[in-house]
Scaffold this motif. Sequence first.
Motif, short mmCIF file in Angstrom:
data_model
loop_
_atom_site.label_atom_id
_atom_site.label_comp_id
_atom_site.label_asym_id
_atom_site.label_seq_id
_atom_site.Cartn_x
_atom_site.Cartn_y
_atom_site.Cartn_z
N MET C 251 -44.10 6.34 23.63
CA MET C 251 -45.51 6.05 23.40
C MET C 251 -46.36 7.27 23.74
O MET C 251 -47.35 7.55 23.07
CB MET C 251 -45.91 4.87 24.28
CG MET C 251 -47.04 4.07 23.72
SD MET C 251 -46.55 3.15 22.27
CE MET C 251 -46.12 1.61 23.04
N SER C 300 -50.45 0.00 26.79
CA SER C 300 -49.35 -0.14 25.84
C SER C 300 -48.00 0.01 26.52
O SER C 300 -47.04 -0.68 26.18
CB SER C 300 -49.51 0.82 24.66
OG SER C 300 -49.84 2.09 25.12
N THR C 303 -47.34 -3.21 28.15
CA THR C 303 -46.93 -4.24 27.19
C THR C 303 -45.44 -4.13 26.87
O THR C 303 -44.74 -5.13 26.85
CB THR C 303 -47.74 -4.11 25.89
OG1 THR C 303 -49.10 -3.92 26.24
CG2 THR C 303 -47.59 -5.31 25.02
#
Lengths: 503, 276, 322
Positions: C251, C300, C303
């Motif tokens: 990410m 993120s 998550t």
Amino acid sequence: MKRTISIMLLILVLAVSVVFAGGDKEEAKDEKIIRIAEQVPGLITPGVWDGQAFSMNGSIYEYLAEMNPDTGELEPLLATAWETEDGSTWKFTLRKGVKFHDGSDFNAQDVKYTIERTQDPTIGHLKKQDFEVVSSIETPDNHTIILHLDEPRPTFVYQLTDYNMAILSSEYDYASLGESKPMGTGPFMMQQLTPKESALLVRNPNYWAEGLPIVDKLAIYFVPDIDASISMLESGRVDVVPFITQVIKTRLEKNPDINVISPYQEMRFISMRVDEKPFNDNRVRLAFKYAMDPQIIARSVAQMDLNDGIFYNETPIMNILAEYKEIPLRGRDTKKAKALLAEAGYPNGVSVPMYYASDHPFGKELAQTVQELAAPAGFDIDLKGYTRDIYLSQYWMNVPLSITGWAGRPDPSMLLLLAFRGGGSWNESHIDNPKINALIDNISEEANEAKRLSYYHELQEVFYEEGSLIDVQVPLLIAVSNKIVNYRHPLTQIPQYKYMDVK
Amino acid sequence: MKYFLYQLKKHPLAIFGIAIIIFWLLAALFGPSLMQFTHTQIDSDFQMARPGEEGHLLGTDSLGRDILSRIIYGSRSILTVALLTSILSTIVGIILGFMAGYFGGKIDAVFLRGMDILMAIPPLVLSMVVLGILGNSTILSLTLIVSIAFIPATARVSRGVLLTEKSQEYVSAARIRGEHHLYIMFVEILPNTTGPIIVEATARFAYSIMMVASLGFLGVGLQPPTPDWGMMVIENKPIITQAPWAVLFPALAIASLVIAISIFSDFVSKVLIHEQ
Amino acid sequence: MNKTLLFILKKLGSLLATLVIMSFIIFMLVEIMPGDVAQMILGQSATPEAVSALREARGLNDPVLKRYGRWIAGVAVGDLGDSIYMQGVAINSILWRRVGHSIILALTAFIMFVPLSIFFGVLAGVKENKLSDSIISFFGLATMALPEFVSGVFLITIFAVQLKWFPIVSVIPIGESLFSNLNILILPALSITFVMFGYVSRMQRSSMIQVMNSDYIRAATLKGMPRSYVILRHALKNALLPTITIIGMNMGWLFGGLIVVETLFGFPGMGSLLMIAIKTRDVPLIEACVLLITVIFSLSTMTTDILYSFLNPRIRLQGGQR
């Protein structure tokens, strides 16, 4: 799991089809719009405006006079007439029936406010020094303004065409609204400003001149990258891209739909700071000048031959001006340069940093060429490139060697006062030479043209012998789609969009 | 060594990768002196010369500078920065990760917290903000900052490796002998963990190249006229239609180096993991 | 359920703590920037009096901690301050629109590379050492080795300059929204996809190989189940787990890639705004952008963490660190 995969595939297909569905949109055909790609502007409030986003500000604000790009003459704008007897008293007659975008009337108070605002210490007004000479302002009636100057300035009216001297409304709060809701008397009004991204200007329905502006809207995109701007032009998404480079010009030459025009020349001053080592010694400055090769500079900076669109001299006066005096070029002489350096006490050469604006057209190329040319003579130049904003606000004026873009001023004496007179506000080389100071004073006060010219010539000789700069003159290049009719861009740097039409 | 050669024979692709790496290393070391032109030399008569023209094997850019010399010279800075970065971040990572993993408890908790914080900002964002703020990047600043951005990753790997080793008998034996903690960590444990650490370091090397190139592209890398590969690609993008070679060759240089290092790092991990 | 909720809350708590410390670091980082904000606003020709007056007016003479306190208090109530260059223009009014654009771009890239790389990764893993594996692996290696801006330049040259399928520059026409110009997303997203495809498909391949060689898959195959059934029903489920971690781990790279492609394509997102802010040394805007990127990035990562722990219950109860 099979189901998961099929769902994923479905999403992919959906996404792709949605994305493709949004094709190119056609603009409504009934309105005329000129689309411009400009650099991302910094400050835009007149007074501190840093000389970007000319299309936007130049269309929103107006000046007392504008320049005809064909003749170079000043023509009435917000002032219908001006007169002076000896250059120390200036009387302006102002246009009647002009309204600001907010509906208020334009009158002498607004001009007075604009000029007085230059002296406001909290603003950091860029024209402060130039207007210090104004001792008092009279407004006998609503449409007359008289300026009394401390000293005669026969060409003072040109100061009022400087891009930071846009006429502002005395009733508008520019301190808090100047950056977000610019407002003037100009032919276009700000409709929508998306900071750092775009601006949409619409025609001013109350504009004082009949039939102007011709087009309905100006759509201005702020694109940080000149290459991207050109791509937008090539693909027909914008019509005008100012300030392109020579390399891009060559690339566009093959494209029949795009013209590259050069309304005037700009200057790049390679400026040596004279109050600090090493350039405090004139021999070092001369050595540097002997190290240069104008033809190589012309070729590598602009792919042109010298004197064919690109010019070189060692004075602040551009070659195309009437005031220019032709002095033969020095010619490159590395040996002599070395000898001069040794004489000045640098037998092993000298190291010096050179600062420049890396995103300014011709900047990077010029910097690297100068570095390369100066090396054999013993100048070990360390290049320090910064973006224009950073360069101008943090390094320029405080460095030993710099390259700065200068626009020619309609009257060269404006530039001399600003940059070469001791105490001038943009005196980047910190030059304070009694001979030069006296000549500049004579030039700005002398009303007799022949005499003024002889002072100009004398000044250029002094600069050739002991000056602090190398002046490379490059064309200002603007790429314009041939849909645009009558592109006008005078030396005042303000493109005149109100006269332009679009096919 | 014999084992290494045997492995090489088994993975012909690795030979290819190693060959490219050696090529670039040699180019960086000796290349610039062999070139006909220097990397800053301006040839104002042959601007955007085609490859092969006037001795410019890979052509010239818009100033008339030789692309080949610039690429070769540029290999120095990118290899230096990438190599130093992977070494530095690995060393610091080992020290931090080992300390945390070995002592555990509060030190470990602080370490994990710290790494979480550093990891909360993507490495490229961190590097570009810091370099952009400092301005005028040098090899030193570039190396230091990219290393810092990489430390969380290397430190976490080292910590993980140490944790698996910590429970081994030889560690408790050393403790009973009364060895110093540092001795246990770096003399006893470290040699047994070289495999995964080297694998991580080679992978870092490839990441570094990408990162340095991207920073060059963003304009916060090395300053001109130092020919930074990433900067060359973007600097010559405006002339891509007239002189595609000026963009293509630096791009290929970046790609070849990253591919070669990736192949090499794959190979290393196969060999070292097999070894265990 | 309670335990899960507690787990998520715990994660959120540690995220908040991280962000507070991070915000302090960001603030300090920008402090070390050379140059004076007041001087920048007023320009080089400003008098020292004007500069000091402006410093006073903007509270720049206060101690660092006080200024940090003021900033963070503003941030806490959603006020990110004013940009240097646009007095009276709140950063909020510029930023959120661009955040939305960046998220859409990231999602587009996600939709492109996740299914693609999983599909080809699985394919390569199943056909280990066959021709299709070699082709996929080499392609993955090649795309992985091209930084986004290099593949982007090539994509522009091929698809925008030569074929004219997509716009060269991802600028949204004035008065329109991103949704009526979705085609500007394709090339930037594709450049990101290139790099990510390499990483994710390679990981997917190796985890697939591992699973295919595991005992229970062998057993299933020996039992005579159809190969495709074994792959889809059993192997994929287990091989996907590490992939989620890999995607989460990458990410950071994705975010960096966003900045690069936004700059390359002139896409009006958060990354290109950060780039403009850095180039103009617009302190409050840099701080706001970096803080926001940190928040979104941490969210993120969190998550993926939570997703992972859901799919792999062994981790869930341990909570805390991976």
